[in-house]
Design an enzyme around this catalytic site. Structure first.
Site, PDB file in Angstrom:
ATOM      1  N   CYS A  30       0.555  -1.111   0.176  1.00 48.01           N
ATOM      2  CA  CYS A  30       0.004   0.562   0.153  1.00 48.01           C
ATOM      3  C   CYS A  30       0.617   1.070  -0.345  1.00 48.01           C
ATOM      4  O   CYS A  30       1.527   1.037   0.651  1.00 48.01           O
ATOM      5  CB  CYS A  30      -1.219   0.030   1.577  1.00 48.01           C
ATOM      6  SG  CYS A  30      -2.066   1.039   2.118  1.00 48.01           S
ATOM      7  N   CYS A  33       0.348   4.195   2.580  1.00 50.46           N
ATOM      8  CA  CYS A  33       0.336   3.018   3.914  1.00 50.46           C
ATOM      9  C   CYS A  33       2.151   3.296   3.942  1.00 50.46           C
ATOM     10  O   CYS A  33       2.495   4.194   5.316  1.00 50.46           O
ATOM     11  CB  CYS A  33       0.403   1.446   3.899  1.00 50.46           C
ATOM     12  SG  CYS A  33      -1.195   1.342   3.479  1.00 50.46           S
TER      13      CYS A  33
END
Length: 117
Positions: A30, A33
């Protein structure tokens, strides 16, 4: 304080045995993230009175499912064992600082009294 890796074995105990716990649900693949990770780490170092945990949703699918994580990153906050906040999306450092201040200010007894009215 450095971030703590949370998993099925230590998640519930961490939530129940600490006054204020921030949990970052994230994934290695991600991009948001990865952008949020250093911000979260810096906040953990600046706020040693708060437990900052991380849950890799691919390694802990059971926790992600139990927490009803639909997107990553998702930040969840527990205060005195109760979930008081959950929001998907990476935060800027200033926004995370605001959330930290708001979480510290939450008075669970007053909230319970308001709900009872």
């Amino acid at each position: 304080m450095a971030t703590v890796n949370l998993n099925s074995q230590n998640f519930q105990e961490t939530i129940e045995n600490n006054d204020l716990v921030f949990v970052d649900f994230w994934a290695t693949w991600c991009r948001p993230c990865k952008a949020f990770g250093p911000i979260y780490q810096k906040a953990s170092e600046a706020n040693s009175d708060i437990v900052f945990g991380k849950v890799d949703i691919d390694q802990c699918q059971d926790l992600a499912a139990a927490a009803d994580i639909q997107a990553v990153p998702t930040l969840m906050i527990a205060k005195q064992g109760q979930i008081i906040f959950k929001q998907a999306g990476a935060l800027r450092a200033s926004d995370l600082d605001d959330v930290i201040s708001q979480a510290r200010a939450v008075n669970l007894e007053e909230a319970a009294e308001e709900t009872a009215k």
